[in-house]
Design a protein around this motif. Structure first.
Motif, PDB file in Angstrom:
ATOM      1  N   THR B 192      -6.032   6.979   8.443  1.00 41.67           N
ATOM      2  CA  THR B 192      -6.652   7.801   6.893  1.00 41.67           C
ATOM      3  C   THR B 192      -6.887   6.882   6.170  1.00 41.67           C
ATOM      4  O   THR B 192      -6.505   5.952   5.930  1.00 41.67           O
ATOM      5  CB  THR B 192      -5.312   8.811   6.799  1.00 41.67           C
ATOM      6  N   THR B 193      -7.743   7.495   5.338  1.00 39.69           N
ATOM      7  CA  THR B 193      -8.570   6.876   4.081  1.00 39.69           C
ATOM      8  C   THR B 193      -7.288   6.559   3.108  1.00 39.69           C
ATOM      9  O   THR B 193      -7.626   5.737   2.221  1.00 39.69           O
ATOM     10  CB  THR B 193      -9.810   7.493   3.563  1.00 39.69           C
ATOM     11  N   ALA B 194      -6.145   7.194   3.259  1.00 37.84           N
ATOM     12  CA  ALA B 194      -5.091   7.081   2.379  1.00 37.84           C
ATOM     13  C   ALA B 194      -4.733   5.612   2.458  1.00 37.84           C
ATOM     14  O   ALA B 194      -4.083   5.037   1.554  1.00 37.84           O
ATOM     15  CB  ALA B 194      -4.059   7.953   2.470  1.00 37.84           C
ATOM     16  N   ASP B 195      -4.973   4.783   3.600  1.00 38.24           N
ATOM     17  CA  ASP B 195      -4.285   3.452   3.608  1.00 38.24           C
ATOM     18  C   ASP B 195      -5.387   2.475   3.208  1.00 38.24           C
ATOM     19  O   ASP B 195      -5.386   1.364   3.366  1.00 38.24           O
ATOM     20  CB  ASP B 195      -4.026   3.194   5.043  1.00 38.24           C
ATOM     21  N   ILE B 196      -6.460   3.054   2.751  1.00 40.05           N
ATOM     22  CA  ILE B 196      -7.581   2.053   2.054  1.00 40.05           C
ATOM     23  C   ILE B 196      -6.801   1.214   0.992  1.00 40.05           C
ATOM     24  O   ILE B 196      -6.298   1.877  -0.065  1.00 40.05           O
ATOM     25  CB  ILE B 196      -8.834   2.746   1.647  1.00 40.05           C
ATOM     26  N   ILE B 197      -7.142  -0.265   0.887  1.00 37.78           N
ATOM     27  CA  ILE B 197      -6.515  -0.983   0.034  1.00 37.78           C
ATOM     28  C   ILE B 197      -7.465  -0.795  -1.607  1.00 37.78           C
ATOM     29  O   ILE B 197      -6.904  -0.595  -2.417  1.00 37.78           O
ATOM     30  CB  ILE B 197      -6.298  -2.398   0.433  1.00 37.78           C
ATOM     31  N   PHE B 198      -8.668  -1.119  -1.248  1.00 35.41           N
ATOM     32  CA  PHE B 198      -9.737  -1.101  -2.343  1.00 35.41           C
ATOM     33  C   PHE B 198     -10.612   0.091  -1.880  1.00 35.41           C
ATOM     34  O   PHE B 198     -11.133   0.359  -1.338  1.00 35.41           O
ATOM     35  CB  PHE B 198     -10.530  -2.308  -2.694  1.00 35.41           C
ATOM     36  N   ASP B 199     -10.507   1.174  -2.904  1.00 42.79           N
ATOM     37  CA  ASP B 199     -11.077   2.627  -2.969  1.00 42.79           C
ATOM     38  C   ASP B 199     -12.597   2.552  -3.290  1.00 42.79           C
ATOM     39  O   ASP B 199     -12.940   1.360  -3.902  1.00 42.79           O
ATOM     40  CB  ASP B 199     -10.024   3.596  -3.364  1.00 42.79           C
ATOM     41  N   VAL B 200     -13.079   3.557  -3.124  1.00 40.79           N
ATOM     42  CA  VAL B 200     -14.661   3.509  -3.481  1.00 40.79           C
ATOM     43  C   VAL B 200     -14.687   3.304  -4.944  1.00 40.79           C
ATOM     44  O   VAL B 200     -15.696   2.526  -5.480  1.00 40.79           O
ATOM     45  CB  VAL B 200     -15.233   4.919  -3.079  1.00 40.79           C
ATOM     46  N   PRO B 201     -13.920   4.011  -5.748  1.00 40.76           N
ATOM     47  CA  PRO B 201     -14.270   3.779  -7.298  1.00 40.76           C
ATOM     48  C   PRO B 201     -14.096   2.367  -7.664  1.00 40.76           C
ATOM     49  O   PRO B 201     -14.851   1.606  -8.392  1.00 40.76           O
ATOM     50  CB  PRO B 201     -13.295   4.551  -8.107  1.00 40.76           C
ATOM     51  N   PHE B 202     -13.132   1.607  -6.985  1.00 37.98           N
ATOM     52  CA  PHE B 202     -12.986   0.467  -7.314  1.00 37.98           C
ATOM     53  C   PHE B 202     -14.217  -0.616  -6.765  1.00 37.98           C
ATOM     54  O   PHE B 202     -14.319  -1.422  -7.754  1.00 37.98           O
ATOM     55  CB  PHE B 202     -11.509  -0.174  -6.400  1.00 37.98           C
ATOM     56  N   LEU B 203     -14.549  -0.331  -5.781  1.00 35.43           N
ATOM     57  CA  LEU B 203     -15.759  -1.023  -4.951  1.00 35.43           C
ATOM     58  C   LEU B 203     -16.923  -1.051  -5.935  1.00 35.43           C
ATOM     59  O   LEU B 203     -17.578  -1.931  -6.011  1.00 35.43           O
ATOM     60  CB  LEU B 203     -15.714  -0.492  -3.654  1.00 35.43           C
TER      61      LEU B 203
END
Lengths: 213, 261
Positions: B192-203
């Motif tokens: 699940t994208t909930a496990d993404i460390i650096f999310d889209v807004p951060f990137l």
């Protein structure tokens, strides 16, 4: 998409291809994080926001204390080039030009250097694209404010032009308007705001840029 | 709305995907409104003029653990060439004489507006929409120089993308989308994208601090755990909830390159 009339698709650059640097770094290559010298060409992209032209003012990186420049002979493709041999590689070249790679000081080569290499306007390409019979016989001379800082014969590269074209063409198909910068001097030249950088390949072309304030 | 690009009667065509697509396979030409059946087209990459393709390594906590890496403190970003892109239901190749090639199902955010120094709070204003990519890797070719190097990550056809670009607002919240990969019908990757460390807004904030982002630039946000080797003849389906399911057929190097082999 392109801010430059020469490069249309991708600009592939070859790092660690100066044999003086390559030989001097052997002990470092053996240690972590590398754990062995590179067995393949070390490649990086300069993406489309970096492309600029002869005469362009190159932006000073936000907040940077220092920047460096290296110049490379660059191959401009005139035909689609897919899985070609070294012997036929030069047949796919439309001509040769220069690339300036402005960047932050290179710290190491372990991870892709997005922060250091992907700066806006940091890859001027030009001025002209000129056919050359033997690219291995060329020498790239770079001056900063009129003082020569690097003089790199193409024959000093670990891997020559034809070998690189062949090897890279087995990884990625090259299209007309794609460019390969075949090798930069191992010692990049420090530059300051307002500096004038000029690279010349005698009888071929010249590339002039100024650092922004 | 879902936007795709297809080859139809020998020409490239921009289409939208009909709401009834799952039942009818219908696409609509953006040129003249003609309805076309999926069976009559070849799917292309949905991004007409691909810009910079950013991809993330080790960006899911579970995947980093699977590879025995500490989760990174800063994003591990690498770039891919547009030669890697191919469409839905197309072929990708397995190089000869390698031991391990795996898929990577990834959510791709596509930039829709130019920007530099974009703060996190405004980042989503710069996203046009989303698609799915399969960012294949060949572990045999890894070397510790600009890792993951171009020989691993910039090969022809090894980043299938699509089937379509779906508008941002049609997906809504992307912070907990289910990702799955099936190989020959068997579930092999689930996350699940909930496990993404650096999310889209951060990137978007991080990258736009370094460089100007432009329409057509893409950010492939990394993959969860669940690696499996691929072989010619395999069919891989990378699916992301609310976005789409991307189908890829694996062929041999010789079959892929044909006369150029």
């Amino acid at each position: 998409m392109s801010n430059n009339p020469i490069v249309k698709g991708k600009l592939v650059c070859v790092a660690l291809n100066d044999s003086e640097q390559f030989n001097a770094m052997q002990a470092e290559f053996a240690d972590a994080p590398y754990k062995g010298a590179p067995t393949q060409p070390v490649l990086y992209f300069k993406p489309h926001n970096t492309w600029s032209t002869d005469g362009a003012v190159v932006e000073w990186a936000d907040g940077a204390d220092s920047m460096v420049v290296g110049a490379s002979l660059a191959v401009v493709f005139g035909k689609e080039c897919c899985r070609v041999s070294e012997a036929e590689a030069l047949d796919y070249v439309e001509g040769y030009t220069l690339v300036h790679d402005f960047s932050l000081v290179e710290q190491n080569y372990y991870r892709p250097d997005i922060k250091g290499k992907c700066l806006d306007t940091s890859a001027p390409i030009g001025a002209a694209v000129v056919p050359v019979a033997d690219p291995q016989a060329l020498t790239v001379v770079t001056s900063v404010n009129g003082t020569v800082v690097n003089e790199t014969p193409v024959s000093q590269l670990v891997r020559g032009v034809a070998e690189l074209i062949s090897t890279i063409s087995y990884i990625m198909t090259l299209q007309p308007g794609d460019v390969i910068a075949v090798g930069f001097p191992g010692q990049r030249a420090p530059v300051a705001k307002g500096d004038k950088v000029c690279s010349v390949i005698a009888g071929v072309t010249e590339l002039n840029n100024t650092l922004g304030e | 709305m879902k936007h795709a690009r297809v080859l139809f009667n020998g020409s490239e065509l921009d289409v939208t995907v009909e709401d009834s697509f799952a039942e009818t396979g219908l696409l609509k030409s953006k040129t003249d409104g003609q309805l076309i059946n999926e069976a009559d087209v070849t799917w292309l990459s949905p991004i007409k003029e691909p810009g910079t393709i950013f991809a993330l390594g080790l960006n899911y906590a579970d995947h980093a653990a699977e590879l025995a890496f500490e989760p990174p403190k800063e994003p591990l970003v690498f770039l891919k060439g547009a030669n890697t892109l191919t469409g839905h239901k197309q072929n990708a190749y397995r190089p000869d004489n390698i031991k391990f090639q795996h898929y990577e199902c990834e959510l791709v955010a596509v930039i829709g507006k130019e920007g530099k120094n974009i703060p996190r709070e405004e980042a989503m204003d710069y996203i046009a929409g989303y698609t799915v990519c399969n960012d294949f890797a060949i572990r045999d070719y890894l070397e510790n120089y600009y890792r993951p190097n171009l020989r691993v990550k910039s090969r022809d056809s090894l980043c299938p993308i699509g089937p379509w670009l779906i508008d941002k607002d049609d997906v809504g919240d992307i912070s907990n989308l289910k990702l799955t990969t099936h190989v020959n019908g068997e579930l092999t990757q689930e996350g699940t994208t909930a496990d993404i460390i650096f999310d889209v807004p951060f990137l978007v904030e991080y990258l736009s601090k370094i460089m100007t982002l432009k329409p057509g630039d893409m950010i492939a946000t990394g993959t969860p755990k669940g690696l499996k080797d691929m072989q010619p003849g395999d069919t891989v389906v990378c699916e992301i909830e609310k976005v789409g399911a991307l189908v890829t057929n694996i062929v041999s190097e010789q079959a892929f390159y044909g006369d150029k082999y």
